[in-house]
Design a protein around this motif. Structure first.
Motif, PDB file in Angstrom:
ATOM      1  N   ASP A  12       0.813  -1.268   0.024  1.00 56.14           N
ATOM      2  CA  ASP A  12       0.090   0.072  -0.007  1.00 56.14           C
ATOM      3  C   ASP A  12       0.966   1.262   0.050  1.00 56.14           C
ATOM      4  OD1 ASP A  12      -2.359  -1.364  -0.065  1.00 56.14           O
ATOM      5  OD2 ASP A  12      -2.687  -1.271   1.758  1.00 56.14           O
ATOM      6  N   GLY A  13       2.020   1.146  -0.832  1.00 56.73           N
ATOM      7  CA  GLY A  13       2.557   2.535  -1.086  1.00 56.73           C
ATOM      8  C   GLY A  13       3.828   2.619  -0.137  1.00 56.73           C
ATOM      9  N   LYS A  14       4.014   1.672   0.820  1.00 59.88           N
ATOM     10  CA  LYS A  14       5.141   1.725   1.738  1.00 59.88           C
ATOM     11  C   LYS A  14       6.145   0.536   1.574  1.00 59.88           C
ATOM     12  CE  LYS A  14       2.638   4.680   5.007  1.00 59.88           C
ATOM     13  NZ  LYS A  14       2.202   4.622   6.447  1.00 59.88           N
ATOM     14  N   PHE A  15       7.351   0.520   1.873  1.00 61.15           N
ATOM     15  CA  PHE A  15       8.239  -0.400   1.935  1.00 61.15           C
ATOM     16  C   PHE A  15       8.430  -0.704   3.515  1.00 61.15           C
ATOM     17  CE2 PHE A  15       9.768   1.999  -1.918  1.00 61.15           C
ATOM     18  CZ  PHE A  15       9.722   0.984  -2.553  1.00 61.15           C
ATOM     19  N   ILE A  16       8.090  -2.143   3.694  1.00 59.87           N
ATOM     20  CA  ILE A  16       8.050  -2.539   5.141  1.00 59.87           C
ATOM     21  C   ILE A  16       8.734  -3.791   5.179  1.00 59.87           C
ATOM     22  CG2 ILE A  16       5.976  -1.258   5.568  1.00 59.87           C
ATOM     23  CD1 ILE A  16       4.447  -3.449   5.253  1.00 59.87           C
ATOM     24  N   PRO A  17       9.203  -4.243   6.184  1.00 63.82           N
ATOM     25  CA  PRO A  17       9.818  -5.782   6.538  1.00 63.82           C
ATOM     26  C   PRO A  17       8.820  -6.563   6.033  1.00 63.82           C
ATOM     27  CG  PRO A  17      10.256  -4.415   8.253  1.00 63.82           C
ATOM     28  CD  PRO A  17       9.430  -3.548   7.628  1.00 63.82           C
ATOM     29  N   LEU A  18       8.914  -7.729   5.492  1.00 67.83           N
ATOM     30  CA  LEU A  18       8.165  -8.872   5.356  1.00 67.83           C
ATOM     31  C   LEU A  18       7.239  -9.132   6.319  1.00 67.83           C
ATOM     32  CD1 LEU A  18       7.116 -11.050   3.630  1.00 67.83           C
ATOM     33  CD2 LEU A  18       9.034 -12.529   4.271  1.00 67.83           C
ATOM     34  N   ASN A  19       7.956  -9.191   7.574  1.00 71.37           N
ATOM     35  CA  ASN A  19       6.990  -9.784   8.501  1.00 71.37           C
ATOM     36  C   ASN A  19       6.170  -8.955   9.364  1.00 71.37           C
ATOM     37  OD1 ASN A  19       8.749  -8.138   9.968  1.00 71.37           O
ATOM     38  ND2 ASN A  19       9.752  -9.640  11.334  1.00 71.37           N
ATOM     39  N   LYS A  20       5.970  -7.586   8.612  1.00 66.06           N
ATOM     40  CA  LYS A  20       5.185  -6.616   8.934  1.00 66.06           C
ATOM     41  C   LYS A  20       3.844  -6.513   8.182  1.00 66.06           C
ATOM     42  CE  LYS A  20       7.297  -5.045  12.635  1.00 66.06           C
ATOM     43  NZ  LYS A  20       6.888  -5.136  14.055  1.00 66.06           N
ATOM     44  N   ILE A  79       3.191   2.238  -9.774  1.00 66.06           N
ATOM     45  CA  ILE A  79       3.598   0.876  -9.555  1.00 66.06           C
ATOM     46  C   ILE A  79       5.018   0.257 -10.144  1.00 66.06           C
ATOM     47  CG2 ILE A  79       2.977  -1.742  -9.752  1.00 66.06           C
ATOM     48  CD1 ILE A  79      -0.077  -0.359  -9.921  1.00 66.06           C
ATOM     49  N   MET A  80       5.215   0.803 -11.280  1.00 67.53           N
ATOM     50  CA  MET A  80       6.580   0.603 -11.977  1.00 67.53           C
ATOM     51  C   MET A  80       7.585   1.163 -11.211  1.00 67.53           C
ATOM     52  SD  MET A  80       5.869   0.827 -16.220  1.00 67.53           S
ATOM     53  CE  MET A  80       5.233   2.309 -16.254  1.00 67.53           C
ATOM     54  N   ASP A  81       7.386   2.567 -10.819  1.00 61.77           N
ATOM     55  CA  ASP A  81       8.725   2.872  -9.906  1.00 61.77           C
ATOM     56  C   ASP A  81       8.598   2.237  -8.642  1.00 61.77           C
ATOM     57  OD1 ASP A  81      10.469   5.257  -9.490  1.00 61.77           O
ATOM     58  OD2 ASP A  81       9.129   5.580  -7.687  1.00 61.77           O
ATOM     59  N   ALA A  82       7.699   1.538  -8.099  1.00 61.84           N
ATOM     60  CA  ALA A  82       7.626   0.945  -6.826  1.00 61.84           C
ATOM     61  C   ALA A  82       8.402  -0.194  -7.019  1.00 61.84           C
ATOM     62  CB  ALA A  82       6.235   0.717  -6.138  1.00 61.84           C
ATOM     63  N   LEU A  83       8.256  -1.105  -8.050  1.00 61.18           N
ATOM     64  CA  LEU A  83       8.711  -2.291  -8.313  1.00 61.18           C
ATOM     65  C   LEU A  83      10.410  -1.939  -8.679  1.00 61.18           C
ATOM     66  CD1 LEU A  83       6.273  -4.302 -10.402  1.00 61.18           C
ATOM     67  CD2 LEU A  83       6.506  -4.129  -7.902  1.00 61.18           C
ATOM     68  N   ILE A  84      10.867  -1.126  -9.192  1.00 64.47           N
ATOM     69  CA  ILE A  84      12.311  -0.612  -9.572  1.00 64.47           C
ATOM     70  C   ILE A  84      12.828  -0.503  -8.162  1.00 64.47           C
ATOM     71  CG2 ILE A  84      13.792   1.067 -10.334  1.00 64.47           C
ATOM     72  CD1 ILE A  84      11.783   1.241 -13.071  1.00 64.47           C
ATOM     73  N   GLN A  85      12.137   0.565  -7.406  1.00 68.08           N
ATOM     74  CA  GLN A  85      12.549   0.738  -6.053  1.00 68.08           C
ATOM     75  C   GLN A  85      12.762  -0.244  -4.917  1.00 68.08           C
ATOM     76  OE1 GLN A  85      14.223   3.846  -5.511  1.00 68.08           O
ATOM     77  NE2 GLN A  85      13.275   4.166  -7.810  1.00 68.08           N
ATOM     78  N   LEU A  86      11.851  -1.377  -5.101  1.00 71.96           N
ATOM     79  CA  LEU A  86      12.051  -2.585  -4.434  1.00 71.96           C
ATOM     80  C   LEU A  86      13.162  -3.352  -4.658  1.00 71.96           C
ATOM     81  CD1 LEU A  86      10.245  -4.321  -2.226  1.00 71.96           C
ATOM     82  CD2 LEU A  86       9.159  -5.217  -4.419  1.00 71.96           C
ATOM     83  N   CYS A  87      13.455  -3.590  -5.918  1.00 76.65           N
ATOM     84  CA  CYS A  87      14.655  -4.036  -6.348  1.00 76.65           C
ATOM     85  C   CYS A  87      16.101  -3.381  -5.677  1.00 76.65           C
ATOM     86  CB  CYS A  87      15.046  -4.202  -8.066  1.00 76.65           C
ATOM     87  SG  CYS A  87      13.812  -5.138  -8.660  1.00 76.65           S
ATOM     88  N   LYS A  88      15.798  -2.201  -5.595  1.00 75.75           N
ATOM     89  CA  LYS A  88      16.903  -1.408  -5.182  1.00 75.75           C
ATOM     90  C   LYS A  88      16.809  -1.800  -3.325  1.00 75.75           C
ATOM     91  CE  LYS A  88      17.403   2.279  -8.590  1.00 75.75           C
ATOM     92  NZ  LYS A  88      17.101   3.708  -8.913  1.00 75.75           N
ATOM     93  N   LYS A  89      15.686  -1.300  -2.835  1.00 72.88           N
ATOM     94  CA  LYS A  89      15.809  -1.506  -1.410  1.00 72.88           C
ATOM     95  C   LYS A  89      16.263  -2.769  -0.940  1.00 72.88           C
ATOM     96  CE  LYS A  89      13.776  -0.268   2.525  1.00 72.88           C
ATOM     97  NZ  LYS A  89      14.125   1.370   3.152  1.00 72.88           N
ATOM     98  N   ASN A  90      16.122  -3.900  -1.608  1.00 72.12           N
ATOM     99  CA  ASN A  90      16.634  -5.375  -1.419  1.00 72.12           C
ATOM    100  C   ASN A  90      17.811  -5.470  -1.841  1.00 72.12           C
ATOM    101  OD1 ASN A  90      14.554  -6.710   0.282  1.00 72.12           O
ATOM    102  ND2 ASN A  90      13.384  -6.072  -1.634  1.00 72.12           N
TER     103      ASN A  90
END
Length: 305
Positions: A12-20, A79-90
């Motif tokens: 929902d628009g935020k990067f959070i740890p998996l367990n949250k 959404i596209m930006d979120a997925l790119i940023q998710l790759c970077k975040k990880n």
């Protein structure tokens, strides 16, 4: 299949740890399958990570929800930006699989879904290699038929649709095959549980049309374009079971499966019983494309770093 999900997810628009990233047991999608998903590959070529056909995946992502009036409350660009940023975040520097999805949240037991129903959107990712043996797999025709537009839209990548695929997969595994093939309601080839089907006959690539309840696969579309560029004829036409038995070559296409040669069907050898030359040429071209080694298809890749 065992896999290690990356530490951070997008929810929902935020990067959070998996367990949250938790949802209540009253979530509508858990009860009724009101979820939409995509599978997206990203490839690491030792210098950068490239997401394959990201824009096309997200367009289909939104389109699938429209069949059921399920709202995706973020723009395609977000959404596209979120997925790119998710790759970077990880800090993902390996080839991986990305799974975005959205679903109806707490909505009671009401089946009257509309655009105002509460929805959530999320994405996770994990390192991923080969789904199947690239030297070739065996397939068996399932006794379960693929559903059609007479019952539910095959063009929608809905969570509930894949119960049909689960039944076919269970059956083929019991019968000793690597993967299943489902027939449509007219007894022609439709698709595999999670992949489109191609046969090669007389140097022509043939794949079932959408009217055979086949998903409009993005890897399927990629192969049709690659084959034409390589100088091969392509057709979208119905394929009977008998035609499949007499194919010179056969392969499956899908995000997870990529391009997987089929070397036998129902215990009958396809061609020489080994991956065919056309299949191997398409596989080689595809692997060059996703590794950013073919400039002609550079528009299909979204660099992460």
């Amino acid at each position: 299949m065992k896999f290690d999900i990356s530490k951070f997810v997008w929810f929902d628009g935020k990067f959070i740890p998996l367990n949250k990233a938790n949802v209540p047991i009253t979530t509508h999608a858990i009860h009724y399958g009101t979820s939409i998903f995509e599978g997206i590959r990203a490839y690491w070529n030792s210098k950068n990570l490239y997401i394959f056909r990201l824009e096309d995946h997200i367009k289909r992502f939104r389109q699938s929800g429209r069949f059921y009036s399920i709202s995706l409350k973020f723009s395609n660009e977000q959404i596209m930006d979120a997925l790119i940023q998710l790759c970077k975040k990880n800090n993902m520097r390996r080839s991986c699989y990305i799974r975005p999805f959205y679903f109806v949240g707490q909505y009671g037991i009401n089946l009257h879904i509309n655009e105002n129903a509460p929805t959530h959107v999320a994405a996770f990712m994990f390192p991923f290699g080969d789904l199947f043996d690239k030297n070739g797999i065996s397939v068996g025709i399932s006794s379960w038929r693929k559903f059609s537009d007479q019952s539910t839209p095959p063009l929608a990548k809905m969570g509930g649709n894949y119960l049909n695929s689960i039944l076919a997969t269970q059956e083929c595994k019991r019968n000793g095959y690597d993967e299943a093939i489902l027939l449509d309601l007219n007894a022609n080839l439709s698709e595999a549980p999670g992949e489109n089907v191609f046969i090669v006959k007389n140097n022509t690539l043939i794949t079932p049309p959408l009217e055979s309840s086949a998903l409009e696969g993005i890897t399927r579309d990629s192969v049709l374009k690659i084959a034409k560029d390589l100088g091969y004829s392509t057709k979208e036409k119905t394929i009977t079971r008998g035609e499949a038995y007499l194919a010179d070559e056969m392969f499956l296409t899908g995000t997870a499966a990529e391009i997987t040669p089929v070397i036998s069907i129902d215990g009958k050898k396809i061609g020489t019983g080994k991956p065919g030359n056309i299949t191997k040429e398409i596989v080689s071209t595809y692997l060059d494309i996703v590794a950013a080694k073919n400039d002609k298809y550079s528009s299909w890749l979204s660099p992460v770093y």
